[in-house]
Motif scaffolding. Structure first.
Motif, PDB file in Angstrom:
ATOM      1  N   LEU A   1      50.109  62.300  97.356  1.00  0.00           N
ATOM      2  CA  LEU A   1      50.673  62.095  96.028  1.00  0.00           C
ATOM      3  C   LEU A   1      50.425  60.677  95.539  1.00  0.00           C
ATOM      4  O   LEU A   1      50.086  60.462  94.368  1.00  0.00           O
ATOM      5  CB  LEU A   1      52.172  62.405  96.042  1.00  0.00           C
TER       6      LEU A   1
ATOM      7  N   GLU B   1      48.399  59.691  92.185  1.00  0.00           N
ATOM      8  CA  GLU B   1      49.016  58.866  91.140  1.00  0.00           C
ATOM      9  C   GLU B   1      48.206  57.600  90.880  1.00  0.00           C
ATOM     10  O   GLU B   1      48.099  57.151  89.728  1.00  0.00           O
ATOM     11  CB  GLU B   1      50.453  58.530  91.528  1.00  0.00           C
TER      12      GLU B   1
ATOM     13  N   LEU C   1      48.434  65.263  85.933  1.00  0.00           N
ATOM     14  CA  LEU C   1      49.731  65.402  85.273  1.00  0.00           C
ATOM     15  C   LEU C   1      49.507  65.700  83.798  1.00  0.00           C
ATOM     16  O   LEU C   1      49.074  64.831  83.036  1.00  0.00           O
ATOM     17  CB  LEU C   1      50.546  64.119  85.447  1.00  0.00           C
TER      18      LEU C   1
ATOM     19  N   LYS D   1      53.998  69.371  82.748  1.00  0.00           N
ATOM     20  CA  LYS D   1      54.090  68.311  83.758  1.00  0.00           C
ATOM     21  C   LYS D   1      55.208  68.624  84.745  1.00  0.00           C
ATOM     22  O   LYS D   1      55.038  68.484  85.966  1.00  0.00           O
ATOM     23  CB  LYS D   1      54.337  66.969  83.077  1.00  0.00           C
ATOM     24  N   SER D   2      56.337  69.076  84.239  1.00  0.00           N
ATOM     25  CA  SER D   2      57.457  69.432  85.115  1.00  0.00           C
ATOM     26  C   SER D   2      57.092  70.601  86.019  1.00  0.00           C
ATOM     27  O   SER D   2      57.415  70.605  87.216  1.00  0.00           O
ATOM     28  CB  SER D   2      58.690  69.780  84.274  1.00  0.00           C
TER      29      SER D   2
ATOM     30  N   TYR E   1      54.915  69.530  88.924  1.00  0.00           N
ATOM     31  CA  TYR E   1      55.693  68.979  90.041  1.00  0.00           C
ATOM     32  C   TYR E   1      56.380  70.089  90.829  1.00  0.00           C
ATOM     33  O   TYR E   1      56.493  70.008  92.059  1.00  0.00           O
ATOM     34  CB  TYR E   1      56.739  67.994  89.528  1.00  0.00           C
TER      35      TYR E   1
ATOM     36  N   ILE F   1      59.152  63.845  95.987  1.00  0.00           N
ATOM     37  CA  ILE F   1      58.549  64.735  94.987  1.00  0.00           C
ATOM     38  C   ILE F   1      59.609  65.191  93.986  1.00  0.00           C
ATOM     39  O   ILE F   1      59.396  65.170  92.774  1.00  0.00           O
ATOM     40  CB  ILE F   1      57.906  65.954  95.665  1.00  0.00           C
TER      41      ILE F   1
ATOM     42  N   ARG G   1      60.475  63.088  90.978  1.00  0.00           N
ATOM     43  CA  ARG G   1      59.486  63.094  89.905  1.00  0.00           C
ATOM     44  C   ARG G   1      59.684  64.296  88.986  1.00  0.00           C
ATOM     45  O   ARG G   1      59.519  64.189  87.770  1.00  0.00           O
ATOM     46  CB  ARG G   1      58.079  63.078  90.502  1.00  0.00           C
ATOM     47  N   LEU G   2      60.023  65.421  89.580  1.00  0.00           N
ATOM     48  CA  LEU G   2      60.345  66.594  88.770  1.00  0.00           C
ATOM     49  C   LEU G   2      61.566  66.309  87.897  1.00  0.00           C
ATOM     50  O   LEU G   2      61.561  66.571  86.683  1.00  0.00           O
ATOM     51  CB  LEU G   2      60.607  67.792  89.688  1.00  0.00           C
TER      52      LEU G   2
ATOM     53  N   SER H   1      60.689  63.834  85.126  1.00  0.00           N
ATOM     54  CA  SER H   1      59.821  64.399  84.085  1.00  0.00           C
ATOM     55  C   SER H   1      60.626  65.228  83.093  1.00  0.00           C
ATOM     56  O   SER H   1      60.332  65.236  81.891  1.00  0.00           O
ATOM     57  CB  SER H   1      58.711  65.244  84.714  1.00  0.00           C
TER      58      SER H   1
END
Length: 377
Positions: A72, A76, A88, A95-96, A99, A325, A328-329, A332
């Motif tokens: 990841l 990124e 992404l 995007k969500s 993830y 991870i 990030r979800l 977002s």
């Protein structure tokens, strides 16, 4: 970093590595000019290991000597270099979902990946011994493979859970096959983080090891073709005569809804139980902000707990990395417009995945110097 910062970099990994495949596919797809080097190369022990302090792959070594460990993190870093295909999506809802699929693929499918590799080791011994660089005539080789197989129970692979693991794998293949019959990638016409996360298990283990590969070819030829596409190093979609419809927050196809419903059914209980264990561990241990997740870099799990899986329960080792991870979800969705936030929140709640948007933990997980650390929320 400049747009050509990856040019001449070296990716240390192995062809059969779950997490190497994720980074390798992204780097190949975007033609960053990265060479691939086996982690058995002497440079890994001499140059890479002293920096990351653990035998873990993949690792990207940049021309200036900087190392980036973790698929990841590599992706990124690549996103800042104007890649041809953004991992992404710009669409906030997509995007969500990217993830979500990355979380599921990189974490939840580990049971299936390890079951089909190690339970069926006798049926694919020659292939796996070759992949692991073992000498069939060396008695110590058997000990290496026996040790790998001994980890199965702590991964949730038991005599009781195997029927559900196998049924779940075939069901996932069928749903993906239906989706890929129309769309070349999970979120439409371009590869995203969703594809890379799912490719780790579905190619490195389940689409490459002989036993599960045969199942995939028989049950889901479109999925097998997708694994080829994701490894092509180019935009490989000649089999789609007409371009597939766009996938966006305004157009989420039924095949994608079906996959999200499956993820909720397969993973929601387990992920909730894992969060419960982490929550209790944090209350009992109260780590400082910035404290390493574990006492040793090589130790990634903080304990073992029972989680609901299928119609029963299994014991699993809990690695807080999943929060790296999940955060990030959550971010977002929080950063999305009201419309996109409502869409994703309703979708996740509908499939019992709402806890991913707020696990109610006092800490999350970050990374510093390629090591996981606790970060206060």
């Amino acid at each position: 970093m400049t747009d050509n910062a990856f040019e001449g970099a070296r990716l240390f990994g192995l062809p059969h590595s779950y997490y190497t495949v994720i980074a390798r596919s992204y780097l190949r797809m975007n033609q960053f000019g990265v060479s691939e080097v086996s982690s058995r190369h002497p440079d890994f022990a001499e140059k890479i290991y002293p920096q990351i302090k653990r035998g873990i792959i993949p690792v990207l070594e940049l021309p200036d000597g900087t190392v980036i460990q973790d698929s990841l993190d590599i992706i990124e870093a690549g996103e800042a270099l104007s890649p041809q295909f953004l991992a992404l999506p710009e669409d906030a809802a997509m995007k969500s979902l990217a993830y979500l699929f990355f979380l599921y693929g990189s974490q939840a499918l580990l049971k299936a990946a390890m079951h089909y590799r190690w339970t069926f080791y006798p049926d694919q011994k020659e292939f796996l011994d070759h992949a692991f660089g073992l000498d069939r005539d060396d008695p110590s080789s058997a000990k290496v493979m026996d040790k790998m197989r001994s980890y199965l129970p702590i991964l949730g692979v038991t005599e009781q859970s195997i029927p559900h693991i196998e049924a779940s794998f075939v069901e996932l293949l069928k749903k993906l096959d239906a989706h890929f019959s129309v769309y070349p990638f999970i979120l439409g016409n371009a590869p995203t983080l969703a594809d890379y996360g799912m490719l780790g298990p579905l190619f490195a283990h389940l689409g490459r090891d002989p036993v599960p590969e045969a199942i995939m070819k028989r049950e889901a030829p479109n999925v097998y073709r997708w694994t080829e596409r994701m490894n092509a190093g180019a935009y490989d979609v000649p089999d789609y005569i007409q371009e597939a419809p766009d996938v966006s927050s305004q157009n989420i196809p039924e095949t994608l809804h079906a996959l999200i419903e499956f993820i909720g059914r397969d993973y929601s209980d387990e992920v909730s139980d894992r969060f419960d264990f982490i929550r209790q561990w944090l209350l009992e241990n109260n780590p400082d902000d910035g404290e390493p997740v574990s006492a040793k870099p090589s130790q990634r799990a903080i304990g073992v707990t029972e989680v609901r899986y299928g119609d029963g329960q299994v014991q699993v080792a809990v690695q807080p990395y999943m929060l790296y991870i999940q955060r990030r979800l959550q971010a977002s969705v929080n950063d999305a417009s009201d419309e996109s936030k409502s869409l994703v929140t309703d979708m996740l709640n509908q499939h019992s995945l709402g806890i991913l948007l707020d696990p109610q933990l006092p800490c999350t997980v970050g990374r510093k110097h390629n090591i996981e650390i606790w970060e206060k929320v």
